[in-house]
Scaffold this active site. Structure first.
Site, PDB file in Angstrom:
ATOM      1  N   ASN A 147       0.830  -1.197   0.000  1.00  5.81           N
ATOM      2  CA  ASN A 147       0.000   0.000   0.000  1.00  5.81           C
ATOM      3  C   ASN A 147       0.869   1.253   0.000  1.00  5.81           C
ATOM      4  O   ASN A 147       1.024   1.909  -1.037  1.00  5.81           O
ATOM      5  CB  ASN A 147      -0.940  -0.023   1.209  1.00  5.81           C
ATOM      6  CG  ASN A 147      -1.934   1.108   1.190  1.00  5.81           C
ATOM      7  OD1 ASN A 147      -1.845   2.016   0.382  1.00  5.81           O
ATOM      8  ND2 ASN A 147      -2.900   1.055   2.087  1.00  5.81           N
ATOM      9  N   ASP A 148       1.485   1.545   1.124  1.00  9.67           N
ATOM     10  CA  ASP A 148       2.282   2.771   1.224  1.00  9.67           C
ATOM     11  C   ASP A 148       3.410   2.834   0.197  1.00  9.67           C
ATOM     12  O   ASP A 148       3.749   3.908  -0.289  1.00  9.67           O
ATOM     13  CB  ASP A 148       2.902   2.879   2.627  1.00  9.67           C
ATOM     14  CG  ASP A 148       1.832   3.110   3.685  1.00  9.67           C
ATOM     15  OD1 ASP A 148       0.737   3.545   3.312  1.00  9.67           O
ATOM     16  OD2 ASP A 148       2.108   2.860   4.865  1.00  9.67           O
TER      17      ASP A 148
END
Lengths: 473, 102
Positions: free
Chosen positions: A400-401
């Site tokens: 995600n990040d």
């Protein structure tokens, strides 16, 4: 005369450690480096045994020593061989805790013997022994409790009587002055025991406070920062060994201990840089968890058949693995997908490895290597980012990040973090359990783009579905 | 302990710290964990102190407690050393071994 030969053995062992550490830092020579380290340790142990044998009185505790070496070696070896690849960071943390405890116990044992068999007088020897023993206890016990907590944080929780208890992350701002206060009180206790070296109350107090310090140092730190903390604790356990070396006046302990202490600290800083974090922030600022963004948008999920249709005939697919792949253990399904695509459509498959993907640096390399993914297909972020614009599909698995375009805006917790340019691909498939924010607590615009297809679900289940769908094409 | 011995030890300590700082410069991310694990195994060097301490276990009875402590230290240090090197070896085989084979 003989003393000289012992010093020479320790010198050889120190040289081997230096060469070993140097070689461990380069991909080509790393396995050699580990062997040099082993040799150095072997030389140190053999030198010590010869030294003891030739001492007046010789070795009195053969059975004890033999048993200790044998038991420790067998337990260590079995643990190292049995551990799953995903459990490696926990294992390193645990070993590290043992190392710190060993140094602290040696210091305690020496101090004990010294108090019982001699009548310490004020003087240089007393001062050195007390200060070194105190510092060794501070660092060693802190390393033990900190490492154990770090291990359970990496595992995510602990099972008590069949019930799974999540390891908490808790760190109000007032905890920082408390840490400082405890640290100063240990130093004060060391100072007091110089005056009164036989008072064991001071000793127990130092040990107790150090154990508490280790716990409250690690408690506020979030799961994804754990590798940095383990690395720092590793540096501390080296320092503990060096302090112990001062007590028993042993050169190899001082040299090897301070080598590990210093190089471990540098490695910690390097790891922080790769995550675009400051060591001070990692240690003293609670990160993530508190200020997570509220989700206000929704995105309709796709299914495996849809994704398979998009993948039909693709020329180039880049897979972006993340922590989710490690959790669901789906590296074998990922490899199967790559093989299927290569067989059916002659697709070129590559893997984009973000430096901090997963729970430890190199996590993805290790997992994919376990599934027999050829090494040349694993490309580091800087090299592969230019290739996304020419690839048909990017498949993000549980990351995600590390591919959040918000990092480019220069605002928020992710600002400035280098990311994988998965959003440049023609189609982006994201396999994730939900739209929820990542570790940094920032919503990901990539999820809501029109070219993005979300596959909501567990990595392994989704990859299996996808593979079946590809077979049916 | 003489002041000369103490100064010698402090010299070793300070110089080794500088050496350790210079030793590690650029390390590719892939090697961070194996390097950490290898260095961790080296920090098990307190095994030397544990050996010396455990040797006195039978020495008269006055030092039984310190002998037991040293024995526990010996076991923990050996786990650290053997386990640490073995686990590093496994990681490196996974990462570097595949590279050579392919």
């Amino acid at each position: 005369m003989f003393e000289d030969w012992v010093s020479f053995g320790y010198l050889l062992s120190a040289v081997l450690f230096v060469i070993g550490l140097k070689k461990l830092g380069h991909p080509r020579t790393a396995p050699k480096g580990n062997q040099y380290g082993m040799m150095g340790m072997g030389v140190a142990v053999i030198t010590t045994i010869i030294d003891m044998h030739l001492m007046p009185g010789g070795i009195v505790g053969w059975t004890i020593i033999g048993a200790g070496i044998l038991i420790g070696s067998i337990i260590g070896y079995i643990m190292a061989v049995k551990v799953e690849m995903t459990g490696m960071p926990e294992m390193v943390a645990l070993f590290n805790g043992f190392g710190g405890a060993a140094s602290a116990l040696v210091a305690l044992s020496e101090t004990w013997k010294w108090i019982e068999t001699t009548s310490p007088e004020a003087g240089l020897e007393t001062t050195v022994t007390v200060v070194a023993a105190g510092l060794s206890a501070l660092v060693g016990w802190m390393t033990l409790t900190g490492s154990l907590l770090a291990m359970y944080k990496l595992k995510g929780g602990i099972e008590v009587f069949g019930k799974w208890i999540r390891t908490p992350t808790w760190g109000p701002a007032w905890l920082n002055p408390v840490k400082g206060l405890l640290f100063i009180s240990v130093l004060a206790l060391i100072y007091l025991s110089i005056e009164d070296p036989t008072n064991t109350d001071y000793l127990w107090a130092i040990i107790g406070i150090s154990c508490v310090l280790g716990i409250i140092l690690v408690l506020p730190i979030g799961g994804a920062d754990m590798p940095v903390v383990v690395s720092l604790l590793n540096s501390l356990s080296g320092i503990a060994a060096a302090f112990t070396g001062f007590i028993i006046n042993n050169s190899v302990l001082i040299v090897a201990g301070s080598l590990v202490g210093a190089s471990g600290l540098i490695l910690t800083v390097i790891m922080c840089k790769a995550m675009n974090r400051q060591l001070i922030d990692v240690l003293f600022k609670s990160f993530g968890g508190s200020e997570k963004q509220e989700l206000t948008r929704t995105k309709v999920g796709s299914d495996a058949d849809e994704v398979a249709m998009m993948a039909d005939g693709a020329q180039k697919i880049i897979i972006v693995p993340g922590y989710g792949m490690a959790v669901s253990q789906c590296q074998h399904q990922v490899k199967e997908f790559a093989d299927l695509m290569a067989d059916k459509f002659d697709t070129e498959i590559k893997y984009a490895i973000h430096p901090v993907a997963g729970r430890m640096p190199g996590h993805m390399n290790v997992l994919l290597a376990e599934a027999n993914v050829p090494y040349e297909q694993l490309i580091e972020m800087d090299e592969i980012n230019s290739e996304f614009s020419e690839c048909d599909m990017a498949i993000v698995i549980g990351a995600n990040d590390t591919c959040n375009p918000a990092a480019r805006t220069g605002e928020g917790p992710l600002a400035g973090m280098p990311i994988i340019d998965a959003d440049q691909a023609r189609t982006v498939v994201i396999i994730k359990r939900s739209l929820s924010v990542g570790y940094a607590g920032v919503d990901n615009d990539l999820f809501y783009e029109d070219k993005t297809m979300m596959l909501f679900g567990d990595g392994k289940a989704m990859m299996t579905d996808l593979n079946n769908a590809i077979k049916e094409l | 302990m003489t002041p000369e011995m103490l100064i010698g030890s402090i010299t070793l300590f300070v110089l080794s710290i500088f050496l350790g700082v210079e030793l590690i410069t650029k390390v590719p991310a892939m090697l961070h964990t194996p390097l950490m694990s290898g260095a961790n195994a080296i920090s098990g060097i307190s095994v030397v102190g544990a050996l010396l301490g455990a040797n006195v276990a039978y020495d008269g009875g006055q030092t039984v407690v310190s002998g037991i402590l040293a024995f526990v230290a010996l076991v923990l240090a050996m786990i650290n050393v053997v386990g640490g090197f073995a686990v590093t070896n496994r990681m490196l085989n996974m990462i570097a071994g595949k590279k050579r084979g392919a």
